[in-house]
Write a protein that holds these residues in place. Structure first.
Motif, PDB file in Angstrom:
ATOM      1  N   GLY A 150       0.810  -1.213   0.000  1.00  7.22           N
ATOM      2  CA  GLY A 150       0.000   0.000   0.000  1.00  7.22           C
ATOM      3  C   GLY A 150       0.842   1.261   0.000  1.00  7.22           C
ATOM      4  O   GLY A 150       0.519   2.236  -0.670  1.00  7.22           O
ATOM      5  N   GLY A 151       1.927   1.250   0.754  1.00  5.42           N
ATOM      6  CA  GLY A 151       2.818   2.410   0.789  1.00  5.42           C
ATOM      7  C   GLY A 151       3.494   2.655  -0.544  1.00  5.42           C
ATOM      8  O   GLY A 151       3.610   3.786  -1.006  1.00  5.42           O
ATOM      9  N   MET A 152       3.920   1.583  -1.192  1.00  2.00           N
ATOM     10  CA  MET A 152       4.532   1.714  -2.514  1.00  2.00           C
ATOM     11  C   MET A 152       3.506   2.222  -3.513  1.00  2.00           C
ATOM     12  O   MET A 152       3.805   3.033  -4.377  1.00  2.00           O
ATOM     13  N   ALA A 153       2.260   1.749  -3.405  1.00  3.67           N
ATOM     14  CA  ALA A 153       1.206   2.206  -4.314  1.00  3.67           C
ATOM     15  C   ALA A 153       0.967   3.697  -4.118  1.00  3.67           C
ATOM     16  O   ALA A 153       0.773   4.440  -5.083  1.00  3.67           O
ATOM     17  N   SER A 154       0.994   4.170  -2.864  1.00  2.00           N
ATOM     18  CA  SER A 154       0.788   5.583  -2.575  1.00  2.00           C
ATOM     19  C   SER A 154       1.897   6.427  -3.200  1.00  2.00           C
ATOM     20  O   SER A 154       1.638   7.484  -3.769  1.00  2.00           O
ATOM     21  N   VAL A 155       3.142   5.956  -3.101  1.00  2.00           N
ATOM     22  CA  VAL A 155       4.277   6.668  -3.690  1.00  2.00           C
ATOM     23  C   VAL A 155       4.131   6.713  -5.206  1.00  2.00           C
ATOM     24  O   VAL A 155       4.317   7.753  -5.838  1.00  2.00           O
ATOM     25  N   ARG A 156       3.751   5.586  -5.824  1.00  2.00           N
ATOM     26  CA  ARG A 156       3.569   5.549  -7.281  1.00  2.00           C
ATOM     27  C   ARG A 156       2.405   6.447  -7.710  1.00  2.00           C
ATOM     28  O   ARG A 156       2.474   7.130  -8.720  1.00  2.00           O
ATOM     29  N   GLU A 157       1.333   6.430  -6.944  1.00  2.00           N
ATOM     30  CA  GLU A 157       0.163   7.259  -7.255  1.00  2.00           C
ATOM     31  C   GLU A 157       0.520   8.739  -7.211  1.00  2.00           C
ATOM     32  O   GLU A 157       0.122   9.508  -8.085  1.00  2.00           O
ATOM     33  N   LEU A 158       1.270   9.153  -6.207  1.00  2.00           N
ATOM     34  CA  LEU A 158       1.680  10.548  -6.098  1.00  2.00           C
ATOM     35  C   LEU A 158       2.603  10.924  -7.253  1.00  2.00           C
ATOM     36  O   LEU A 158       2.479  12.012  -7.822  1.00  2.00           O
ATOM     37  N   SER A 159       3.483  10.020  -7.646  1.00  2.00           N
ATOM     38  CA  SER A 159       4.370  10.290  -8.779  1.00  2.00           C
ATOM     39  C   SER A 159       3.572  10.501 -10.057  1.00  2.00           C
ATOM     40  O   SER A 159       3.872  11.399 -10.845  1.00  2.00           O
ATOM     41  N   PHE A 160       2.543   9.680 -10.275  1.00  2.00           N
ATOM     42  CA  PHE A 160       1.677   9.848 -11.449  1.00  2.00           C
ATOM     43  C   PHE A 160       0.958  11.187 -11.391  1.00  2.00           C
ATOM     44  O   PHE A 160       0.882  11.918 -12.391  1.00  2.00           O
ATOM     45  N   ALA A 161       0.432  11.539 -10.224  1.00  2.00           N
ATOM     46  CA  ALA A 161      -0.282  12.804 -10.067  1.00  2.00           C
ATOM     47  C   ALA A 161       0.651  13.989 -10.317  1.00  2.00           C
ATOM     48  O   ALA A 161       0.244  14.998 -10.905  1.00  2.00           O
ATOM     49  N   PHE A 162       1.915  13.882  -9.877  1.00  2.00           N
ATOM     50  CA  PHE A 162       2.914  14.929 -10.145  1.00  2.00           C
ATOM     51  C   PHE A 162       3.066  15.134 -11.647  1.00  2.00           C
ATOM     52  O   PHE A 162       3.048  16.254 -12.137  1.00  2.00           O
ATOM     53  N   ARG A 163       3.230  14.038 -12.379  1.00  2.00           N
ATOM     54  CA  ARG A 163       3.435  14.133 -13.836  1.00  2.00           C
ATOM     55  C   ARG A 163       2.209  14.740 -14.526  1.00  2.00           C
ATOM     56  O   ARG A 163       2.337  15.574 -15.423  1.00  2.00           O
ATOM     57  N   ARG A 164       1.021  14.316 -14.111  1.00  2.00           N
ATOM     58  CA  ARG A 164      -0.200  14.847 -14.704  1.00  2.00           C
ATOM     59  C   ARG A 164      -0.320  16.349 -14.425  1.00  2.00           C
ATOM     60  O   ARG A 164      -0.644  17.145 -15.317  1.00  2.00           O
ATOM     61  N   ALA A 165      -0.059  16.768 -13.202  1.00  2.00           N
ATOM     62  CA  ALA A 165      -0.167  18.190 -12.852  1.00  2.00           C
ATOM     63  C   ALA A 165       0.855  19.026 -13.618  1.00  2.00           C
ATOM     64  O   ALA A 165       0.537  20.125 -14.084  1.00  2.00           O
ATOM     65  N   ALA A 166       2.075  18.524 -13.763  1.00  2.00           N
ATOM     66  CA  ALA A 166       3.101  19.255 -14.519  1.00  2.00           C
ATOM     67  C   ALA A 166       2.674  19.429 -15.968  1.00  2.00           C
ATOM     68  O   ALA A 166       2.826  20.509 -16.557  1.00  2.00           O
ATOM     69  N   SER A 167       2.093  18.382 -16.541  1.00  2.00           N
ATOM     70  CA  SER A 167       1.603  18.456 -17.915  1.00  2.00           C
ATOM     71  C   SER A 167       0.474  19.475 -18.037  1.00  2.00           C
ATOM     72  O   SER A 167       0.443  20.297 -18.969  1.00  2.00           O
ATOM     73  N   ARG A 168      -0.447  19.455 -17.092  1.00  2.00           N
ATOM     74  CA  ARG A 168      -1.562  20.401 -17.110  1.00  2.00           C
ATOM     75  C   ARG A 168      -1.083  21.840 -16.897  1.00  2.00           C
ATOM     76  O   ARG A 168      -1.596  22.766 -17.530  1.00  2.00           O
ATOM     77  N   LEU A 169      -0.114  22.029 -16.005  1.00  2.00           N
ATOM     78  CA  LEU A 169       0.439  23.370 -15.789  1.00  2.00           C
ATOM     79  C   LEU A 169       1.036  23.915 -17.079  1.00  2.00           C
ATOM     80  O   LEU A 169       0.796  25.076 -17.439  1.00  2.00           O
ATOM     81  N   THR A 170       1.812  23.095 -17.757  1.00  2.00           N
ATOM     82  CA  THR A 170       2.425  23.517 -19.013  1.00  2.00           C
ATOM     83  C   THR A 170       1.357  23.900 -20.026  1.00  2.00           C
ATOM     84  O   THR A 170       1.446  24.950 -20.673  1.00  2.00           O
ATOM     85  N   GLU A 171       0.334  23.079 -20.140  1.00  2.00           N
ATOM     86  CA  GLU A 171      -0.739  23.355 -21.096  1.00  2.00           C
ATOM     87  C   GLU A 171      -1.514  24.614 -20.722  1.00  2.00           C
ATOM     88  O   GLU A 171      -1.788  25.474 -21.571  1.00  2.00           O
ATOM     89  N   MET A 172      -1.883  24.758 -19.448  1.00  2.00           N
ATOM     90  CA  MET A 172      -2.714  25.880 -19.016  1.00  2.00           C
ATOM     91  C   MET A 172      -1.999  27.226 -19.105  1.00  2.00           C
ATOM     92  O   MET A 172      -2.646  28.267 -19.181  1.00  2.00           O
ATOM     93  N   CYS A 173      -0.691  27.207 -19.075  1.00  2.00           N
ATOM     94  CA  CYS A 173       0.083  28.448 -19.162  1.00  2.00           C
ATOM     95  C   CYS A 173       0.488  28.765 -20.600  1.00  2.00           C
ATOM     96  O   CYS A 173       1.155  29.765 -20.846  1.00  2.00           O
ATOM     97  N   SER A 174       0.073  27.940 -21.540  1.00  2.00           N
ATOM     98  CA  SER A 174       0.489  28.119 -22.935  1.00  2.00           C
ATOM     99  C   SER A 174      -0.434  29.075 -23.690  1.00  2.00           C
ATOM    100  O   SER A 174      -1.618  29.233 -23.367  1.00  2.00           O
TER     101      SER A 174
END
Length: 185
Positions: A150-174
């Protein structure tokens, strides 16, 4: 300006403006990262209220975030998601580019233990005590540094959310995003 938010609460917004372009009124709000993401009182429904009130959001002071600041990181990710879903335009002032705001370089084992506690107990100091996280409860333990599944899943989930947010930030500021949002209004 005072904005009604969830649960009959209000959010005081220090800086707002109304602009008129091509005959349409546009609401703009300016926030500091700490005002929205360090607060333990704000969540997705509050961010949704902001997103529906303001066409453009200016967000200043976005720091480098690691798993150690997971509460702030999760709030920031939620804020980005709500602004994105509402089609808001975003201007950011951050310590680095969107792809680097979330530092994933932290050791997963260390991050998990800081967040959830646990690990190996010194056998010399305590007898007949579980020596691995979850051992007494029959919880699955990965073969990688005694981290729970469960802890590893939480770390992986947060990493995915980081990547998605970075992608959205780049798009929204374009520029293309801003042009599409202006045409949609």
């Amino acid at each position: 300006m005072t904005l009604p938010i969830a649960f009959q609460r209000t959010l005081h917004i220090r800086e707002t403006a109304t602009t008129t372009t091509t005959g349409e009124r546009t609401m703009v709000a300016r926030f500091h990262f700490n005002d929205l993401c360090k607060s333990h009182n704000l969540g997705s429904s509050d961010f949704r209220a902001i997103a529906h009130q303001f066409h453009t959001v200016i967000l200043e002071g976005i720091p480098l975030l690691t798993r150690r600041e997971h509460d702030q990181a999760r709030r920031f990710i939620t804020l980005v998601d709500e602004l994105y879903e509402a089609g808001c335009c975003l201007m950011c002032e951050a310590s680095t580019v969107p792809d680097a705001i979330f530092d994933n370089g932290e050791d997963a084992e260390e991050a998990h233990r800081d967040e959830f506690g646990g690990g190996v107990v010194e056998e010399e100091s305590v007898e007949n005590v579980e020596t691995k996280v979850g051992e007494a409860l029959g919880t699955d333990v990965t073969q990688n540094n005694d981290l729970t599944v469960g802890g590893m899943a939480s770390v992986r989930e947060l990493s995915f959310a980081f990547r998605r947010a970075a992608s959205r930030l780049t798009e929204m500021c374009s520029k293309p995003w801003w042009e599409r949002q202006r045409e949609a209004k």
